[in-house]
Design a protein around this motif. Structure first.
Motif, PDB file in Angstrom:
ATOM      1  N   GLY A  61      -9.610   3.515  13.462  1.00 19.37           N
ATOM      2  CA  GLY A  61     -10.173   3.006  12.232  1.00 19.37           C
ATOM      3  C   GLY A  61      -9.895   1.535  12.016  1.00 19.37           C
ATOM      4  O   GLY A  61      -9.632   0.769  12.951  1.00 19.37           O
ATOM      5  N   PHE A  62      -9.902   1.143  10.740  1.00 15.99           N
ATOM      6  CA  PHE A  62      -9.750  -0.257  10.357  1.00 15.99           C
ATOM      7  C   PHE A  62      -8.344  -0.507   9.835  1.00 15.99           C
ATOM      8  O   PHE A  62      -7.627   0.422   9.456  1.00 15.99           O
ATOM      9  CB  PHE A  62     -10.791  -0.600   9.278  1.00 15.99           C
ATOM     10  CG  PHE A  62     -10.869  -2.065   8.933  1.00 15.99           C
ATOM     11  CD1 PHE A  62     -11.239  -3.007   9.879  1.00 15.99           C
ATOM     12  CD2 PHE A  62     -10.559  -2.500   7.654  1.00 15.99           C
ATOM     13  CE1 PHE A  62     -11.308  -4.352   9.561  1.00 15.99           C
ATOM     14  CE2 PHE A  62     -10.619  -3.843   7.322  1.00 15.99           C
ATOM     15  CZ  PHE A  62     -10.992  -4.773   8.275  1.00 15.99           C
ATOM     16  N   TYR A  63      -7.960  -1.764   9.772  1.00 15.97           N
ATOM     17  CA  TYR A  63      -6.612  -2.148   9.349  1.00 15.97           C
ATOM     18  C   TYR A  63      -6.247  -1.559   7.980  1.00 15.97           C
ATOM     19  O   TYR A  63      -5.084  -1.234   7.736  1.00 15.97           O
ATOM     20  CB  TYR A  63      -6.505  -3.668   9.284  1.00 15.97           C
ATOM     21  CG  TYR A  63      -6.758  -4.345  10.606  1.00 15.97           C
ATOM     22  CD1 TYR A  63      -5.728  -4.573  11.501  1.00 15.97           C
ATOM     23  CD2 TYR A  63      -8.047  -4.768  10.954  1.00 15.97           C
ATOM     24  CE1 TYR A  63      -5.959  -5.203  12.716  1.00 15.97           C
ATOM     25  CE2 TYR A  63      -8.292  -5.396  12.168  1.00 15.97           C
ATOM     26  CZ  TYR A  63      -7.243  -5.610  13.055  1.00 15.97           C
ATOM     27  OH  TYR A  63      -7.486  -6.221  14.256  1.00 15.97           O
ATOM     28  N   ALA A  64      -7.216  -1.423   7.098  1.00 17.04           N
ATOM     29  CA  ALA A  64      -6.965  -0.916   5.751  1.00 17.04           C
ATOM     30  C   ALA A  64      -7.537   0.478   5.532  1.00 17.04           C
ATOM     31  O   ALA A  64      -7.590   0.956   4.399  1.00 17.04           O
ATOM     32  CB  ALA A  64      -7.559  -1.874   4.713  1.00 17.04           C
ATOM     33  N   PRO A 131       2.620   4.961   0.536  1.00 17.15           N
ATOM     34  CA  PRO A 131       2.777   5.297  -0.878  1.00 17.15           C
ATOM     35  C   PRO A 131       2.882   4.078  -1.771  1.00 17.15           C
ATOM     36  O   PRO A 131       2.535   4.124  -2.946  1.00 17.15           O
ATOM     37  CB  PRO A 131       4.082   6.108  -0.899  1.00 17.15           C
ATOM     38  CG  PRO A 131       4.198   6.674   0.470  1.00 17.15           C
ATOM     39  CD  PRO A 131       3.627   5.625   1.375  1.00 17.15           C
ATOM     40  N   SER A 132       3.374   2.958  -1.237  1.00 18.21           N
ATOM     41  CA  SER A 132       3.493   1.738  -2.024  1.00 18.21           C
ATOM     42  C   SER A 132       3.539   0.553  -1.074  1.00 18.21           C
ATOM     43  O   SER A 132       3.875   0.693   0.095  1.00 18.21           O
ATOM     44  CB  SER A 132       4.772   1.756  -2.880  1.00 18.21           C
ATOM     45  OG  SER A 132       5.909   1.776  -2.038  1.00 18.21           O
ATOM     46  N   GLY A 133       3.158  -0.607  -1.597  1.00 16.46           N
ATOM     47  CA  GLY A 133       3.425  -1.842  -0.897  1.00 16.46           C
ATOM     48  C   GLY A 133       2.303  -2.496  -0.140  1.00 16.46           C
ATOM     49  O   GLY A 133       2.304  -3.702   0.001  1.00 16.46           O
ATOM     50  N   HIS A 134       1.323  -1.770   0.374  1.00 17.30           N
ATOM     51  CA  HIS A 134       0.308  -2.387   1.221  1.00 17.30           C
ATOM     52  C   HIS A 134      -1.044  -1.705   1.079  1.00 17.30           C
ATOM     53  O   HIS A 134      -1.113  -0.498   0.862  1.00 17.30           O
ATOM     54  CB  HIS A 134       0.699  -2.321   2.699  1.00 17.30           C
ATOM     55  CG  HIS A 134       1.974  -2.993   3.036  1.00 17.30           C
ATOM     56  ND1 HIS A 134       2.086  -4.341   3.267  1.00 17.30           N
ATOM     57  CD2 HIS A 134       3.221  -2.492   3.165  1.00 17.30           C
ATOM     58  CE1 HIS A 134       3.343  -4.639   3.535  1.00 17.30           C
ATOM     59  NE2 HIS A 134       4.051  -3.532   3.466  1.00 17.30           N
ATOM     60  N   ALA A 135      -2.081  -2.500   1.274  1.00 20.81           N
ATOM     61  CA  ALA A 135      -3.409  -1.932   1.426  1.00 20.81           C
ATOM     62  C   ALA A 135      -3.735  -1.758   2.900  1.00 20.81           C
ATOM     63  O   ALA A 135      -4.432  -0.825   3.292  1.00 20.81           O
ATOM     64  CB  ALA A 135      -4.453  -2.824   0.754  1.00 20.81           C
ATOM     65  N   SER A 136      -3.228  -2.663   3.735  1.00 23.00           N
ATOM     66  CA  SER A 136      -3.496  -2.591   5.169  1.00 23.00           C
ATOM     67  C   SER A 136      -2.284  -1.984   5.887  1.00 23.00           C
ATOM     68  O   SER A 136      -1.710  -1.017   5.408  1.00 23.00           O
ATOM     69  CB  SER A 136      -3.845  -3.979   5.698  1.00 23.00           C
ATOM     70  OG  SER A 136      -2.808  -4.910   5.436  1.00 23.00           O
ATOM     71  N   HIS A 137      -1.929  -2.491   7.060  1.00 19.08           N
ATOM     72  CA  HIS A 137      -0.806  -1.958   7.843  1.00 19.08           C
ATOM     73  C   HIS A 137      -1.024  -0.478   8.186  1.00 19.08           C
ATOM     74  O   HIS A 137      -0.057   0.279   8.265  1.00 19.08           O
ATOM     75  CB  HIS A 137       0.512  -2.105   7.073  1.00 19.08           C
ATOM     76  CG  HIS A 137       1.007  -3.506   6.922  1.00 19.08           C
ATOM     77  ND1 HIS A 137       2.056  -4.030   7.640  1.00 19.08           N
ATOM     78  CD2 HIS A 137       0.592  -4.515   6.107  1.00 19.08           C
ATOM     79  CE1 HIS A 137       2.279  -5.278   7.280  1.00 19.08           C
ATOM     80  NE2 HIS A 137       1.387  -5.593   6.340  1.00 19.08           N
ATOM     81  N   PRO A 345       1.381  -5.600  -3.117  1.00 20.69           N
ATOM     82  CA  PRO A 345       0.430  -5.235  -2.072  1.00 20.69           C
ATOM     83  C   PRO A 345       0.897  -5.688  -0.716  1.00 20.69           C
ATOM     84  O   PRO A 345       0.410  -5.236   0.281  1.00 20.69           O
ATOM     85  CB  PRO A 345      -0.846  -5.968  -2.482  1.00 20.69           C
ATOM     86  CG  PRO A 345      -0.365  -7.115  -3.282  1.00 20.69           C
ATOM     87  CD  PRO A 345       0.861  -6.629  -3.995  1.00 20.69           C
ATOM     88  N   ASP A 346       1.843  -6.576  -0.633  1.00 24.04           N
ATOM     89  CA  ASP A 346       2.495  -6.983   0.594  1.00 24.04           C
ATOM     90  C   ASP A 346       3.896  -7.415   0.232  1.00 24.04           C
ATOM     91  O   ASP A 346       4.154  -7.860  -0.875  1.00 24.04           O
ATOM     92  CB  ASP A 346       1.753  -8.151   1.263  1.00 24.04           C
ATOM     93  CG  ASP A 346       0.967  -7.696   2.475  1.00 24.04           C
ATOM     94  OD1 ASP A 346       1.400  -6.739   3.121  1.00 24.04           O
ATOM     95  OD2 ASP A 346      -0.071  -8.285   2.775  1.00 24.04           O
TER      96      ASP A 346
END
Length: 358
Positions: A61-64, A131-137, A345-346
């Protein structure tokens, strides 16, 4: 640069409410980010898995919006790196990512005058939304590097949890680099990271991008890889390309030609990125809250990734083999508390002059 930075700064000098607006937006996002995901959601399911799958490594899939198989863990310690926030269990990535991080750390010590790097979040054991912290990764091809150099001694697991972030921005000033913390070695570190052909883009705060545009006098060939983005003032975010042969990996559009020191950067110094949402029209129905992302919203293969057999142990899946695994013990992974660290978000603090949207 002749695209209106001076005028933008004069404009923001008059906008005394800019900080308050940014703070209120950030506070709203913190609440959204910290909502505990339901056990059946994609965040809940991928966040509950502690080990990666067996088998070959593949980003899906994609990064996010994706997941991964065959992840390996960055060793918690190396000659020129230390992994941070171990309790998050987010030091997993595609082998290509982990190999690049180890090489980058060595090159940083050799060529950039950097004693070693502190590595933040990479991905969860099977990727997926956190669960928290990023949209991507989500597919093992993103990694956060702190702007804080590695200390001369090995930190304990507790110290790695508690070490505060250091923002490169001046407090109470709009998108202004703090000359007391920013150094030429920070600039060299960024340009070294951008020099690797497998690195597609690097996310930095708009003020850092502007600083690089204004002051970098070396080869500017890879300067365009530095992309301005919200947050990213205490760390930078490396994103590598889909590895060769990764048929299930969805690539991102290539970075536009040029050094990026143009109108696309100037936009960040206008009111547009920081404007609060428009109020609803009188009598309009309130918008429905966004629904949680479910596993069915991800690529179909991600459901099978969740059900796949796990590797025997974290040590067995550590990059470089079991002997590379550190004796540092990480606390059980848990949803971070609602603080200025895990709520973003990061990784990195969000100063009061900007929202926490990515």
């Amino acid at each position: 640069m002749a695209f209106g930075f001076a005028q933008a700064f004069r404009t923001f000098g008059k906008l005394t409410l800019a900080g308050a607006i940014g703070a209120s937006l950030a506070a709203g996002d913190v609440g959204a980010e910290q909502k505990t995901p339901s056990p059946g959601s994609a965040k809940g399911q991928f966040g509950a898995v502690s080990l990666p799958t067996q088998g070959p490594a593949q980003p899906i899939g994609f990064y996010a919006k994706g997941c991964m198989t065959g992840a390996v863990a960055l060793p918690t310690d190396g000659p020129t790196w230390e992994a941070m926030r171990l309790s998050r269990n987010r030091r997993w990535g595609n082998p290509a990512t982990i190999a690049l991080l180890e090489r980058f750390s060595q090159d940083a010590a050799k060529y950039a005058g950097w004693p070693g790097i502190l590595v933040g979040d990479i991905a969860q054991p099977r990727g997926g939304p956190m669960p928290s912290g990023h949209a991507s990764h989500q597919i093992g091809l993103d990694a956060d590097i702190w702007f804080t150099p590695m200390p001369a001694r090995r930190m304990t697991a507790e110290e790695r949890e508690d070490l505060p972030f250091t923002s490169m921005l001046q407090k109470n000033k709009f998108l202004t680099i703090d000359p007391k913390v920013w150094t030429e070695s920070h600039a060299r570190l960024l340009m070294l990271a951008a020099s690797y052909p497998q690195v597609e883009r690097i996310f930095v705060n708009p003020a850092i991008k502007k600083k690089m545009c204004d002051t970098w006098t070396g080869d500017r060939t890879n300067l365009g890889k530095l992309r301005p983005e919200y947050g990213h003032d205490s760390h930078f975010h490396i994103r590598i390309k889909c590895p060769p042969g990764a048929a299930g990996c969805t690539p991102q559009a290539p970075v536009a030609a040029g050094d990026g020191c143009d109108k696309s950067l100037a936009w960040w110094f206008t009111p547009a990125p920081w404007a609060p949402p428009k109020p609803p029209k009188p009598g309009a129905k309130p918008p429905k809250p966004p629904r949680e992302m479910m596993v069915s919203d991800l690529p179909k293969a991600c459901a099978a990734v969740l059900d796949a057999a796990s590797v025997a142990s974290m040590q067995a899946a550590t990059y470089g083999g079991p002997s590379a695994a550190s004796v540092l013990a990480a606390a059980p992974a848990a949803v971070p508390a609602a603080d200025a660290d895990g709520a973003l978000p990061d990784v990195g603090p969000v100063p009061n002059d900007k929202p926490a949207i990515q």
